[in-house]
Design an enzyme around this catalytic site. Structure first.
Site, PDB file in Angstrom:
ATOM      1  N   ARG A  12      17.109  -0.815   8.325  1.00  0.00           N
ATOM      2  CA  ARG A  12      16.293  -0.052   7.380  1.00  0.00           C
ATOM      3  C   ARG A  12      15.377  -0.876   6.727  1.00  0.00           C
ATOM      4  O   ARG A  12      14.158  -0.731   6.884  1.00  0.00           O
ATOM      5  CB  ARG A  12      17.366   0.304   6.338  1.00  0.00           C
ATOM      6  CG  ARG A  12      16.992   1.269   5.464  1.00  0.00           C
ATOM      7  CD  ARG A  12      16.187   0.933   4.253  1.00  0.00           C
ATOM      8  NE  ARG A  12      16.909  -0.090   3.285  1.00  0.00           N
ATOM      9  CZ  ARG A  12      16.233  -0.477   2.417  1.00  0.00           C
ATOM     10  NH1 ARG A  12      15.005  -0.392   1.761  1.00  0.00           N
ATOM     11  NH2 ARG A  12      16.929  -1.278   1.583  1.00  0.00           N
ATOM     12  N   ASP A  13      15.706  -2.085   5.748  1.00  0.00           N
ATOM     13  CA  ASP A  13      14.692  -2.856   5.163  1.00  0.00           C
ATOM     14  C   ASP A  13      13.859  -3.822   6.006  1.00  0.00           C
ATOM     15  O   ASP A  13      12.886  -3.888   5.825  1.00  0.00           O
ATOM     16  CB  ASP A  13      15.554  -3.613   4.143  1.00  0.00           C
ATOM     17  CG  ASP A  13      14.480  -4.142   3.018  1.00  0.00           C
ATOM     18  OD1 ASP A  13      13.557  -3.471   2.582  1.00  0.00           O
ATOM     19  OD2 ASP A  13      14.980  -4.969   2.456  1.00  0.00           O
ATOM     20  N   HIS A 203      20.923  -9.143  -2.311  1.00  0.00           N
ATOM     21  CA  HIS A 203      19.989  -9.166  -1.293  1.00  0.00           C
ATOM     22  C   HIS A 203      18.887  -9.785  -1.738  1.00  0.00           C
ATOM     23  O   HIS A 203      18.322  -9.899  -2.561  1.00  0.00           O
ATOM     24  CB  HIS A 203      19.586  -7.488  -1.518  1.00  0.00           C
ATOM     25  CG  HIS A 203      18.328  -7.039  -0.572  1.00  0.00           C
ATOM     26  ND1 HIS A 203      18.380  -6.193   0.614  1.00  0.00           N
ATOM     27  CD2 HIS A 203      16.945  -6.949  -0.970  1.00  0.00           C
ATOM     28  CE1 HIS A 203      17.515  -5.656   1.187  1.00  0.00           C
ATOM     29  NE2 HIS A 203      16.304  -6.461   0.230  1.00  0.00           N
ATOM     30  N   HIS A 205      15.389 -11.867  -0.387  1.00  0.00           N
ATOM     31  CA  HIS A 205      14.255 -12.374   0.665  1.00  0.00           C
ATOM     32  C   HIS A 205      13.749 -13.524   0.659  1.00  0.00           C
ATOM     33  O   HIS A 205      13.863 -14.486  -0.513  1.00  0.00           O
ATOM     34  CB  HIS A 205      12.784 -11.384   0.150  1.00  0.00           C
ATOM     35  CG  HIS A 205      13.049  -9.954   0.520  1.00  0.00           C
ATOM     36  ND1 HIS A 205      12.577  -9.369   1.657  1.00  0.00           N
ATOM     37  CD2 HIS A 205      13.789  -9.063   0.021  1.00  0.00           C
ATOM     38  CE1 HIS A 205      12.728  -7.954   1.525  1.00  0.00           C
ATOM     39  NE2 HIS A 205      13.795  -7.838   0.478  1.00  0.00           N
ATOM     40  N   CYS A 236       8.690  -5.105   1.471  1.00  0.00           N
ATOM     41  CA  CYS A 236       8.902  -3.875   0.876  1.00  0.00           C
ATOM     42  C   CYS A 236       7.283  -3.474   0.852  1.00  0.00           C
ATOM     43  O   CYS A 236       6.674  -4.387   0.543  1.00  0.00           O
ATOM     44  CB  CYS A 236       9.577  -4.051  -0.445  1.00  0.00           C
ATOM     45  SG  CYS A 236       9.145  -2.668  -1.645  1.00  0.00           S
ATOM     46  N   ASN A 245      13.384 -10.219   4.902  1.00  0.00           N
ATOM     47  CA  ASN A 245      14.780 -10.647   4.274  1.00  0.00           C
ATOM     48  C   ASN A 245      15.251 -11.938   4.920  1.00  0.00           C
ATOM     49  O   ASN A 245      14.672 -12.267   6.040  1.00  0.00           O
ATOM     50  CB  ASN A 245      15.828  -9.447   4.975  1.00  0.00           C
ATOM     51  CG  ASN A 245      15.410  -8.023   4.369  1.00  0.00           C
ATOM     52  OD1 ASN A 245      14.726  -7.208   5.036  1.00  0.00           O
ATOM     53  ND2 ASN A 245      15.902  -7.636   3.179  1.00  0.00           N
TER      54      ASN A 245
END
Lengths: 305, 305
Positions: A12-13, A203, A205, A236, A245
């Site tokens: 996903r991300d 979460h 990065h 993002c 990430n």
């Protein structure tokens, strides 16, 4: 032995900011490889408008194609009730809802004010629970905002309290633009722990090379779960310079050598990352695949001077 | 406010593994840019055989060209007494001598046994002190060896004790191949502190994305100094997959946001890194130049929910 759960967010991300469209089949193969490596909680896709995030347009097809196992849970990101309808119909095990900690970013990322986002969260949460599906509130820009700058930990804690009141089952604190340092992690955990006992997930990065230090600080501070993407892909699309990430394989390495169990097997994660690297056609940011493992062994090899 | 000294090693460890030969003028410009950014202790070159490390063949010319200021100290790496003669003649302020923690790496890196390396260190140390020049003992492969694997902290501590007995003024613990994690840093500090009260300096490579976490752990454990290279360039030509040093700009960012003074000014370090990046013609591993700063500000921007 200490332990932390890794939530694999590569599908996903990791993928959502990649310009190369990845086929549904390749996404499913990536997820299968992650499961083979030990991943048991996977953010598989997001149910957002396909015009907004074209890479996620095949959310239903991905969910229809992934292996269903009792020991694997799939998360879907949703941003509104329409997304929740789709996620529930697709059979996700959990939903993840982002609520952003600043007004400007909330408007730009989700097209609504923070107050509207909280109302939306409450509505999604209530309906997900009615369907028996747990809900994570991810606090976006919890460590800083690309538009407003510093975000006060007290502001984040207040938002966490509102999400908890609205039914969140888990709180995820996201350093969306990769600006935090371990001291920020410790401070934020302190503030958030004062308002909720919910499980905390983080979460990070690695935008400014602080992501792995932050992850270890989060574990030391009692985090129950960490997000990571195999290969370190991701970002993002609405946050300038928000690069990848933290990489699942590099995190797995750091945790294992720190004596913290994650359930993941390093070579399997590297294999999954190699698979998605070939699909994307660009070099992934993760380093373990290039540097190689350094296995934990007895010290019998080393000689006294 | 807590503080740590950064030893800028870009001109030496940063450049020595780069295949593109950098001109003496460019090296001096890099050093001048580093001084402008606040660097006050700089490993400017190494006095090794030019056939072994061609990039360092101009050691004397570099030292003859760098600006001499009362507040800037230049370190030269030496591996034998011949190198010390050259370093002293070139007017270095300090010398750095590597002693490796395993036999195999010692033979491959320096062509001598550990015992011979210790004898050599004692001879260099005695002669340097006679010339009024302090000596650092850098313990190579202190966190692991590419040939022998794990290195026991007790082995490192024993070698540290021998170097201290032989006259070292400072001990630098080097993760030459970038395998350590913060737990290793803490353990090693404990073992080494039991044998010496000498100032501790740490040298980390970010080979497996643990370098910045290690650097912060070292500061927390009382390290007096950290090595870093502007741009994150560097490696070791004799250690497989030993990629770049931790980047001075990324470290500066992490320290500043952690409330730890380093005396460096971030935009100046990025300028120095940009300069050497242009010389090398390859993308540097440092992230701050690409991601941009996130300045520490008051929290006045962020709104309560």
């Amino acid at each position: 032995m200490a332990a932390v759960e890794i939530v694999e967010v590569g599908p996903r991300d990791g993928l959502q900011n990649e310009s190369a469209l990845v086929s549904t089949e390749a996404k499913i193969a990536y997820i299968e490889a992650l499961i083979a490596a030990g991943a048991r909680r996977i953010e598989a896709t997001s149910f957002v408008h396909p015009k907004r995030v074209p890479q996620m347009a095949d959310a239903e097809a991905v969910m229809a194609g992934v292996p269903r196992r009792d020991d694997v849970r799939y998360l879907g990101l949703v941003v509104n009730e329409r997304g929740l309808d789709r996620a529930l119909a697709a059979g996700v095990d959990e939903v993840n809802v982002v609520v952003v900690a600043t007004e400007t970013f909330s408007e730009r990322n989700q097209g609504m004010s923070m107050e509207a986002a909280l109302r939306s969260f409450a509505a999604i949460s209530g309906r997900a629970h009615a369907a028996g599906v747990p809900v994570t509130a991810t606090i976006g820009a919890a460590f800083g905002c690309p538009f407003e700058g510093e975000v006060a930990p007290a502001t984040v804690a207040e938002l966490v309290r509102s999400c908890a009141d609205a039914g969140a089952d888990e709180i995820a604190l996201a350093d969306t633009i990769g600006v935090g340092v371990p001291a920020d992690v410790e401070r934020l955990i302190g503030e958030v722990r004062a308002v909720t006992g919910l499980p905390l997930r983080f979460h990070f990065h690695n935008t400014r090379n602080t992501g792995y230090a932050n992850a270890l600080a989060a574990v030391a501070g009692g985090a129950a779960a960490l997000d990571a993407s195999a290969g370190g892909i991701g970002g993002c699309p609405f946050a300038p310079a928000a690069t990848g990430n933290i990489a699942t394989e590099d995190l797995t390495y750091a945790l294992r050598r720190s004596g913290i169990a994650s359930g993941l097997e390093l070579s399997g994660v590297v294999a999954a990352a190699t698979l998605i690297e070939a699909e994307l056609g660009t070099q992934i940011p993760a380093l373990l695949g290039r540097a190689g493992d350094f296995p934990v062994r007895s010290a019998a090899h080393s000689r006294p001077v």
